[in-house]
Design a protein around this motif. Structure first.
Motif, PDB file in Angstrom:
ATOM      1  N   ALA A 138       0.807  -1.230   0.000  1.00 31.66           N
ATOM      2  CA  ALA A 138       0.000   0.000   0.000  1.00 31.66           C
ATOM      3  C   ALA A 138       0.835   1.272   0.000  1.00 31.66           C
ATOM      4  CB  ALA A 138      -0.922   0.000   1.224  1.00 31.66           C
ATOM      5  N   GLY A 139       2.165   1.163  -0.033  1.00 29.53           N
ATOM      6  CA  GLY A 139       3.007   2.350   0.080  1.00 29.53           C
ATOM      7  C   GLY A 139       2.835   3.029   1.425  1.00 29.53           C
ATOM      8  N   ASN A 140       2.689   2.216   2.474  1.00 33.37           N
ATOM      9  CA  ASN A 140       2.349   2.720   3.806  1.00 33.37           C
ATOM     10  C   ASN A 140       3.404   2.339   4.850  1.00 33.37           C
ATOM     11  OD1 ASN A 140       0.548   4.001   5.639  1.00 33.37           O
ATOM     12  ND2 ASN A 140      -0.227   2.011   6.304  1.00 33.37           N
ATOM     13  N   LEU A 141       4.643   2.162   4.399  1.00 25.41           N
ATOM     14  CA  LEU A 141       5.696   1.641   5.285  1.00 25.41           C
ATOM     15  C   LEU A 141       5.950   2.527   6.503  1.00 25.41           C
ATOM     16  CD1 LEU A 141       8.543   0.157   3.051  1.00 25.41           C
ATOM     17  CD2 LEU A 141       7.252  -0.980   4.853  1.00 25.41           C
ATOM     18  N   GLU A 142       5.889   3.846   6.301  1.00 21.86           N
ATOM     19  CA  GLU A 142       6.248   4.745   7.396  1.00 21.86           C
ATOM     20  C   GLU A 142       5.328   4.617   8.603  1.00 21.86           C
ATOM     21  OE1 GLU A 142       3.400   6.940   4.716  1.00 21.86           O
ATOM     22  OE2 GLU A 142       5.145   5.638   4.493  1.00 21.86           O
ATOM     23  N   ASN A 143       4.125   4.059   8.398  1.00 22.03           N
ATOM     24  CA  ASN A 143       3.160   3.965   9.494  1.00 22.03           C
ATOM     25  C   ASN A 143       3.142   2.607  10.203  1.00 22.03           C
ATOM     26  OD1 ASN A 143       2.115   6.604   9.216  1.00 22.03           O
ATOM     27  ND2 ASN A 143       0.842   5.948   7.496  1.00 22.03           N
TER      28      ASN A 143
END
Length: 277
Positions: A150-155
């Motif tokens: 999801a391109g949500n790695l930072e969270n």
């Protein structure tokens, strides 16, 4: 052989949990819409995880004849050769699904995890701490996998850290529970080498480290005051107390209860982080 054996051996509840952790990684603090690549990400991780459970039972057959004789393979509900073929089918299907996520890093991670699960079951499981660390990584990686798709790695890094430590604690407890069978095959697990008190003392230190993760999350604005308070009261204190109480005595029943509680504790943590503002 009964058809239900195919479902039982993949641990349906655990597979559902894998799907939910990927879903968590996809949408935690992320307002993206659900897409077809997201579905393939969930499916690929679940299929590879299911294959991991089957191949683990395949290589664990001598141990399970002692520790868990009612499982699918030692009870004769499925032949070992069938389980091996079933593993290949699940792994291949899971890897193919990872290509449909459209993310090269997801494909790489799926391949890496597939190989890790195979070699964990084949030889790493009985290695000193290496097997425990492998399972802890695999558990944390499902959150990261969702974040990648999801391109949500930072969270998701904070959640992955919680998952890694929780799983490591649970794996060490399970090693204590399995000492009898592991000793028969001359396994080199931490529990066999260190014994009950040292293993539980390490678990207590890991439970305290979980508190440190929460403090880190709060200081870096990743967790709110309400979340920290709820985690302390409903997650950290109960787990520390449960582990500390287990330092006093050793029994298979106590290990099973503690292992179950650690899993429940992780679910509570996820719910608090997801729903509390």
């Amino acid at each position: 052989m009964k058809i239900q054996a195919y479902f039982k051996i993949i641990r349906p509840f655990n597979c559902l949990f894998i799907a939910l952790t990927v879903l968590f990684g996809l949408f935690f603090q992320n307002h993206a819409s659900f897409t077809l690549p997201f579905l393939w990400g969930i499916l690929s991780a679940t299929l590879i995880g299911a294959g991991g459970y089957v191949i683990n039972d395949y290589f664990d057959l001598p141990i399970d004849r002692v520790n868990r004789p009612k499982r699918v393979l030692p009870s004769g509900q499925m032949q070992p050769r069938t389980a091996y073929i079933y593993t290949i089918v699940l792994f291949v299907a899971g890897l193919q699904a990872s290509f449909l996520t459209g993310t090269f890093l997801a494909v790489f991670m799926a391949m890496f995890n597939l190989l890790l699960l195979f070699f964990y079951a084949r030889q790493l499981k009985t290695s000193f701490l290496l097997g425990n660390l492998s399972v802890a990584y695999a558990s944390a990686s499902t959150f990261v996998y969702g974040g990648i798709v999801a391109g949500n790695l930072e969270n998701v890094w904070l959640i992955a850290a919680y998952a890694f430590i929780y799983t490591l604690i649970r794996e060490l407890v399970k090693d204590l529970e399995d000492i009898e069978g592991d000793s028969l095959i001359k396994a080199n697990t931490f529990a066999i080498k260190a014994g009950h008190r040292t293993t539980m003392a390490l678990n207590l230190a890991l439970a305290l480290l979980l508190c440190g993760v929460t403090v880190y999350g709060f200081l870096n604005d990743l967790l709110s005051t309400y979340q920290v308070a709820a985690l302390g009261l409903l997650v950290h204190v109960p787990s520390i107390v449960a582990i500390a109480m287990s330092l006093r005595s050793a029994s298979a029943r106590r290990y099973r209860l503690l292992s179950a509680w650690i899993k429940i504790d992780m679910v509570i943590l996820l719910l608090l982080i997801w729903f509390l503002p």
